[in-house]
Design a protein around this motif. Structure first.
Motif, short mmCIF file in Angstrom:
data_model
loop_
_atom_site.label_atom_id
_atom_site.label_comp_id
_atom_site.label_asym_id
_atom_site.label_seq_id
_atom_site.Cartn_x
_atom_site.Cartn_y
_atom_site.Cartn_z
N ASN A 23 45.57 31.38 33.04
CA ASN A 23 46.16 32.40 33.89
C ASN A 23 45.05 33.24 34.53
OD1 ASN A 23 47.89 34.11 35.16
ND2 ASN A 23 48.87 34.87 33.33
N ASP A 24 44.10 32.57 35.19
CA ASP A 24 42.98 33.28 35.82
C ASP A 24 43.00 33.13 37.34
OD1 ASP A 24 42.31 30.64 35.99
OD2 ASP A 24 40.32 30.85 35.12
N SER A 25 44.18 32.96 37.91
CA SER A 25 44.30 32.76 39.34
C SER A 25 44.05 34.06 40.09
CB SER A 25 45.70 32.24 39.69
OG SER A 25 46.64 33.29 39.62
N ILE A 26 43.93 33.93 41.40
CA ILE A 26 43.74 35.09 42.27
C ILE A 26 44.92 36.06 42.13
CG2 ILE A 26 44.75 33.95 44.29
CD1 ILE A 26 42.63 35.49 45.96
N PHE A 27 46.12 35.53 41.92
CA PHE A 27 47.29 36.40 41.78
C PHE A 27 47.20 37.24 40.51
CE2 PHE A 27 50.19 33.43 44.47
CZ PHE A 27 49.56 33.86 45.62
N LYS A 28 46.75 36.65 39.43
CA LYS A 28 46.58 37.41 38.18
C LYS A 28 45.55 38.51 38.37
CE LYS A 28 47.37 38.28 33.86
NZ LYS A 28 48.56 39.01 33.50
N LYS A 29 44.49 38.19 39.10
CA LYS A 29 43.45 39.19 39.37
C LYS A 29 43.99 40.33 40.22
CE LYS A 29 39.76 35.88 38.74
NZ LYS A 29 38.84 34.95 39.39
N ILE A 30 44.90 40.03 41.14
CA ILE A 30 45.53 41.08 41.95
C ILE A 30 46.40 41.97 41.06
CG2 ILE A 30 47.29 41.51 43.72
CD1 ILE A 30 46.06 39.06 45.23
N ILE A 31 47.20 41.35 40.18
CA ILE A 31 48.06 42.11 39.27
C ILE A 31 47.22 43.03 38.39
CG2 ILE A 31 49.60 41.91 37.26
CD1 ILE A 31 50.56 39.22 38.58
N GLU A 32 46.09 42.54 37.92
CA GLU A 32 45.22 43.31 37.03
C GLU A 32 44.28 44.25 37.79
OE1 GLU A 32 43.33 40.20 34.76
OE2 GLU A 32 45.05 40.05 33.39
N LYS A 33 44.40 44.28 39.13
CA LYS A 33 43.58 45.14 39.99
C LYS A 33 42.09 44.82 39.88
CE LYS A 33 47.13 48.25 40.81
NZ LYS A 33 48.22 47.46 40.43
N LYS A 34 41.78 43.56 39.59
CA LYS A 34 40.39 43.12 39.53
C LYS A 34 39.85 42.76 40.91
CE LYS A 34 40.47 41.58 34.76
NZ LYS A 34 40.41 40.45 33.85
N ILE A 35 40.76 42.47 41.85
CA ILE A 35 40.38 42.28 43.25
C ILE A 35 41.36 43.09 44.10
CG2 ILE A 35 39.29 40.03 42.92
CD1 ILE A 35 41.78 38.73 44.06
N PRO A 36 40.89 43.59 45.24
CA PRO A 36 41.76 44.43 46.07
C PRO A 36 42.83 43.62 46.79
CG PRO A 36 39.63 44.16 47.12
CD PRO A 36 39.53 43.48 45.78
N ALA A 37 43.96 44.25 46.97
CA ALA A 37 45.06 43.66 47.75
C ALA A 37 45.86 44.81 48.33
CB ALA A 37 45.94 42.79 46.87
N ASN A 38 46.55 44.53 49.41
CA ASN A 38 47.39 45.53 50.04
C ASN A 38 48.76 45.49 49.37
OD1 ASN A 38 48.74 47.27 51.74
ND2 ASN A 38 47.83 46.43 53.60
N ILE A 39 48.83 46.09 48.17
CA ILE A 39 50.06 46.09 47.36
C ILE A 39 51.05 47.05 47.98
CG2 ILE A 39 51.06 46.62 45.10
CD1 ILE A 39 48.39 45.64 43.88
N ILE A 40 52.27 46.55 48.20
CA ILE A 40 53.29 47.42 48.79
C ILE A 40 54.40 47.74 47.81
CG2 ILE A 40 52.81 46.71 51.15
CD1 ILE A 40 55.36 45.01 50.96
N TYR A 41 54.45 46.99 46.69
CA TYR A 41 55.46 47.27 45.67
C TYR A 41 54.98 46.66 44.36
CZ TYR A 41 59.70 47.39 42.92
OH TYR A 41 60.61 47.65 41.92
N GLU A 42 55.22 47.37 43.27
CA GLU A 42 54.99 46.79 41.95
C GLU A 42 55.85 47.50 40.92
OE1 GLU A 42 50.91 47.13 40.53
OE2 GLU A 42 50.66 48.96 41.67
N ASP A 43 56.29 46.72 39.95
CA ASP A 43 56.99 47.25 38.79
C ASP A 43 56.58 46.41 37.59
OD1 ASP A 43 58.60 44.90 38.81
OD2 ASP A 43 60.24 45.88 39.86
N GLU A 44 57.28 46.52 36.50
CA GLU A 44 56.88 45.78 35.29
C GLU A 44 57.15 44.28 35.38
OE1 GLU A 44 61.08 47.01 35.01
OE2 GLU A 44 59.27 48.18 35.38
N ILE A 45 57.90 43.85 36.39
CA ILE A 45 58.29 42.44 36.50
C ILE A 45 57.57 41.71 37.63
CG2 ILE A 45 60.25 40.86 36.83
CD1 ILE A 45 62.03 43.12 35.68
N VAL A 46 57.39 42.37 38.78
CA VAL A 46 56.80 41.71 39.95
C VAL A 46 55.80 42.61 40.66
CG1 VAL A 46 58.89 40.34 40.37
CG2 VAL A 46 58.56 42.47 41.62
#
Length: 113
Positions: free
Chosen positions: A3-26
Motif C-alpha cells: 500500500n505504497d502507491s501515490i494515492f496512499k501518499k496523498i492520503i497520508e499527506k506525504k506528497i501535495p495534492a489539491n484535496i477538496i474533500y476528505e473524511d474518515e472513509i474517502v
C-alpha cells in the motif's frame, strides 16, 4: 499487496495534492492531468486495488464514494448540466494505478462513449 502507491501518499499527506474533500472513509482531489474542466478523483482511504476487490466487508465504501462524488458535483454546479463518474478496472480499461478510484468529470459537454 503493498500500500505504497501515490494515492496512499496523498492520503497520508506525504506528497501535495489539491484535496477538496476528505473524511474518515474517502479523500477527493483534483486530477493532475484533467480530461475535463472539472476532473476530480475520489479514493477510499484504505487500499482496494480494483473493483474486482470489492467484497462484503468493504462494499459500503463504494456507496460513500458515489455519495461524495455527487455532492462535489452539486458543489461545483455541474449537477444540472451533467457529469460522468467512471471507475476503470485493470489495464485494458485504463486503470493506471492499482488503487480503486473514481473519476468525476464535468464542466463541458462530454463525448458519448
Amino acid at each position: 499487496m503493498s500500500n505504497d502507491s501515490i494515492f496512499k501518499k496523498i492520503i497520508e499527506k506525504k506528497i501535495p495534492a489539491n484535496i477538496i474533500y476528505e473524511d474518515e472513509i474517502v479523500t477527493a482531489f483534483k486530477d493532475i492531468k484533467p480530461k475535463a474542466p472539472i476532473h476530480i478523483l475520489v479514493i477510499p482511504n484504505i487500499l482496494i486495488a480494483s473493483s474486482n476487490d470489492i467484497n462484503k466487508k468493504n462494499k459500503d465504501i463504494l456507496g460513500h464514494m458515489f455519495y461524495v462524488a455527487v455532492n462535489i458535483a452539486k458543489q461545483k454546479k455541474i449537477n444540472k448540466e451533467g457529469y460522468r463518474i467512471i471507475v476503470n478496472c485493470n489495464k485494458n480499461a485504463g486503470q493506471e494505478i492499482n488503487y480503486l478510484h473514481m473519476h468525476l468529470l464535468g464542466g463541458k459537454k462530454l463525448n458519448a462513449l
